[in-house]
Design a protein around this motif. Structure first.
Motif, PDB file in Angstrom:
ATOM      1  N   LYS A 145      32.895  33.173  45.119  1.00  0.00           N
ATOM      2  CA  LYS A 145      31.941  33.315  46.218  1.00  0.00           C
ATOM      3  C   LYS A 145      31.776  32.023  47.004  1.00  0.00           C
ATOM      4  N   TYR A 146      32.556  31.023  46.639  1.00  0.00           N
ATOM      5  CA  TYR A 146      32.466  29.732  47.324  1.00  0.00           C
ATOM      6  C   TYR A 146      33.402  29.728  48.523  1.00  0.00           C
ATOM      7  N   HIS A 147      33.087  28.923  49.523  1.00  0.00           N
ATOM      8  CA  HIS A 147      33.833  28.965  50.780  1.00  0.00           C
ATOM      9  C   HIS A 147      35.190  28.250  50.715  1.00  0.00           C
ATOM     10  N   LYS A 148      35.563  27.740  49.528  1.00  0.00           N
ATOM     11  CA  LYS A 148      36.888  27.139  49.347  1.00  0.00           C
ATOM     12  C   LYS A 148      37.625  27.941  48.276  1.00  0.00           C
ATOM     13  N   PRO A 149      38.322  29.016  48.664  1.00  0.00           N
ATOM     14  CA  PRO A 149      38.966  29.916  47.687  1.00  0.00           C
ATOM     15  C   PRO A 149      39.960  29.215  46.762  1.00  0.00           C
ATOM     16  N   PHE A 150      40.574  28.113  47.227  1.00  0.00           N
ATOM     17  CA  PHE A 150      41.592  27.456  46.398  1.00  0.00           C
ATOM     18  C   PHE A 150      41.008  26.942  45.083  1.00  0.00           C
ATOM     19  N   LEU A 151      39.714  26.626  45.068  1.00  0.00           N
ATOM     20  CA  LEU A 151      39.085  26.165  43.831  1.00  0.00           C
ATOM     21  C   LEU A 151      39.053  27.287  42.795  1.00  0.00           C
ATOM     22  N   HIS A 152      38.743  28.507  43.249  1.00  0.00           N
ATOM     23  CA  HIS A 152      38.768  29.661  42.342  1.00  0.00           C
ATOM     24  C   HIS A 152      40.202  29.962  41.910  1.00  0.00           C
ATOM     25  N   GLN A 153      41.162  29.814  42.827  1.00  0.00           N
ATOM     26  CA  GLN A 153      42.564  30.105  42.505  1.00  0.00           C
ATOM     27  C   GLN A 153      43.111  29.168  41.433  1.00  0.00           C
ATOM     28  N   LEU A 154      42.555  27.977  41.335  1.00  0.00           N
ATOM     29  CA  LEU A 154      42.954  27.052  40.271  1.00  0.00           C
ATOM     30  C   LEU A 154      42.487  27.544  38.904  1.00  0.00           C
ATOM     31  N   ILE A 155      41.435  28.364  38.896  1.00  0.00           N
ATOM     32  CA  ILE A 155      40.883  28.906  37.646  1.00  0.00           C
ATOM     33  C   ILE A 155      41.494  30.255  37.325  1.00  0.00           C
ATOM     34  N   SER A 156      41.649  31.100  38.352  1.00  0.00           N
ATOM     35  CA  SER A 156      42.135  32.460  38.155  1.00  0.00           C
ATOM     36  C   SER A 156      43.084  32.835  39.281  1.00  0.00           C
ATOM     37  N   GLY A 157      44.378  32.793  38.997  1.00  0.00           N
ATOM     38  CA  GLY A 157      45.387  33.120  39.993  1.00  0.00           C
ATOM     39  C   GLY A 157      46.751  33.147  39.327  1.00  0.00           C
ATOM     40  N   GLN A 158      47.786  33.393  40.119  1.00  0.00           N
ATOM     41  CA  GLN A 158      49.138  33.460  39.561  1.00  0.00           C
ATOM     42  C   GLN A 158      49.600  32.116  39.002  1.00  0.00           C
ATOM     43  N   LEU A 159      49.084  31.027  39.560  1.00  0.00           N
ATOM     44  CA  LEU A 159      49.473  29.686  39.104  1.00  0.00           C
ATOM     45  C   LEU A 159      48.241  28.902  38.663  1.00  0.00           C
ATOM     46  N   ASP A 160      47.349  29.558  37.941  1.00  0.00           N
ATOM     47  CA  ASP A 160      46.125  28.871  37.534  1.00  0.00           C
ATOM     48  C   ASP A 160      46.365  27.966  36.326  1.00  0.00           C
ATOM     49  N   MET A 161      45.375  27.119  36.047  1.00  0.00           N
ATOM     50  CA  MET A 161      45.493  26.169  34.943  1.00  0.00           C
ATOM     51  C   MET A 161      45.427  26.878  33.593  1.00  0.00           C
ATOM     52  N   ASP A 162      44.793  28.032  33.580  1.00  0.00           N
ATOM     53  CA  ASP A 162      44.725  28.855  32.373  1.00  0.00           C
ATOM     54  C   ASP A 162      46.141  29.230  31.924  1.00  0.00           C
ATOM     55  N   ARG A 163      46.915  29.824  32.809  1.00  0.00           N
ATOM     56  CA  ARG A 163      48.270  30.269  32.461  1.00  0.00           C
ATOM     57  C   ARG A 163      49.181  29.091  32.141  1.00  0.00           C
ATOM     58  N   MET A 164      49.050  28.019  32.901  1.00  0.00           N
ATOM     59  CA  MET A 164      49.930  26.871  32.658  1.00  0.00           C
ATOM     60  C   MET A 164      49.680  26.281  31.280  1.00  0.00           C
TER      61      MET A 164
END
Length: 410
Positions: A145-164
């Motif tokens: 819900k934050y206005h900088k989506p890339f911060l959320h993508q670092l947590i949950s996305g195809q190349l997030d830190m979780d998966r790496m």
């Protein structure tokens, strides 16, 4: 006043630095410490004995990669404030806080119909109340819900830190080299364009290797047929225990929070049930299985004893559904051998399917940034491997049944 700073020696990433009071408060919280009692890979140690690392290891590893990613982005003059940096680091530390015992293996089994990400958010909100709102921005980023989506993508996305982290960590602890990824190279190639996380063009092959490694790890480790067998047996033990649970039965009652989730739990996660959930870890399930191995119920005691002694159901996998005649033949044979009713034999002979899609087009696309400033989704660039192989779903059908040499009596 000197800055709080501690280092943790991690076998995968080396030294991890903790350097803010809020990070210490999260790590020291009982909800977070519970993660050291939950194995990251559930039943994988039945095949890979070294796979006994925990959710706490993974959370700290993902946090470390987040620190590296934020540093790279800031070095590329991406505007990230100190508050945003701290919030996204807190979010990655807490991203798996809602996992229950044996992680994904028992998802929706203990707490029916509730996803671990929903529980993670509720736990974050409880902790935020305790921390007097210090996690407000963390929750905003976590919920996208934050206005900088890339911060959320670092947590949950195809190349997030979780998966790496989990690919690198699971590969390390299982000894399966196919999961090794060049996460350091990918981190160096990360950038931000129009507030979206992108990968610089020269990082395409590293991303390709990451996707292939993820697919190989799924079939070789996460969906290994022996791991699947152990997980399915664990699920069937819990399902049987729930069906026959009776608060007056001293042979099944555990005097632990499990009793609540088998008995009085109505599906509503309130503060009381959330607190009880946060008291559960792998040891509760392990102790339950030991006790239930002596239960008068034939199904519960047999499955529990077999799992304790690694007498696992045989698994057959194939690319098309099993013939009904074959299923009926197996069912009748096992029912006769173990003297089981039609309802009971379903715990020992059953079918299903599993699907692995390594890269799925949708909201979490991998975007490639070209030198001319153009951004393109990775599967649409001239790269046959991504288009034809990695984005193609693979579906396999399975059947489980006791092996021929499995003992009739326990």
């Amino acid at each position: 006043m000197p800055t709080m700073r501690k280092i943790i020696n991690d076998p995968v990433h080396g030294f991890i630095t903790i350097n803010h009071p809020l990070l210490f408060k999260i790590i020291e919280h009982p909800y977070f410490q519970r993660l050291r009692r939950i194995k990251q890979m559930a039943m994988a140690s039945f095949v890979y004995p070294g796979a006994v690392h925990t959710r706490l290891h993974h959370a700290l590893g993902a946090y470390h990669l987040m620190c590296c990613a934020i540093k790279e982005l800031k070095d590329k003059e991406v505007v990230i404030s100190q508050q945003e940096e701290l919030a996204v680091k807190c979010a990655i530390l807490l991203h798996d806080i809602g996992h229950g015992p044996f992680s994904h293996a028992l998802e929706h089994i203990l707490v029916q119909g509730v996803h671990h990400e929903s529980l993670s958010l509720q736990i974050m909100q409880v902790m935020n109340d305790e921390f007097n709102g210090e996690l407000d921005l963390t929750i905003e980023i976590f919920t996208d819900k934050y206005h900088k989506p890339f911060l959320h993508q670092l947590i949950s996305g195809q190349l997030d830190m979780d998966r790496m982290d989990y690919l690198s960590r699971d590969s390390f602890f299982t000894g399966v080299s196919e999961g090794v990824i060049g996460y350091d190279r990918i981190l160096k190639m990360l950038a931000v364009k129009d507030n979206q996380l992108v990968v610089e063009e020269k990082g395409v092959h590293s991303v390709e290797k990451f996707l292939i490694a993820r697919r190989q790890m799924y079939w070789q480790v996460y969906l290994h047929k022996t791991v699947l067998s152990a997980e399915k047996m664990l699920v069937h033990i819990l399902k049987r225990a729930r069906i026959i649970f009776d608060e007056t039965d001293k042979n099944i009652v555990l005097n632990s929070p499990l009793d609540f989730f088998f008995g009085k739990f109505d599906g509503n996660i309130d503060r009381e049930s959330l607190n009880l959930f946060c008291l559960l870890d792998d040891s509760d399930i392990e102790c339950a299985i030991k006790k239930w191995s002596h239960h008068p119920d034939k199904v519960l005691s047999t499955l529990s004893t077999w799992l304790l002694n690694r007498v696992l159901l045989k698994c057959k996998l194939q690319t098309h559904p099993f013939e009904q005649d074959y299923i009926n033949e197996k069912t009748e044979k096992i029912a006769a051998k173990f003297n089981l009713t039609q309802q009971e034999v379903a715990y020992f002979v059953f079918t299903g399917d599993t699907t692995n899609t390594t890269y799925q087009l949708g909201d979490e696309n991998i975007l490639i940034l070209f030198k001319n400033g153009r951004v393109q989704e990775i599967s649409s660039i001239e790269n046959a491997l991504i288009q034809q192989t990695v984005s193609t779903p693979i579906k396999k059908f399975y059947i489980f049944f006791p092996k021929g040499q499995t003992p009739v009596t326990i």
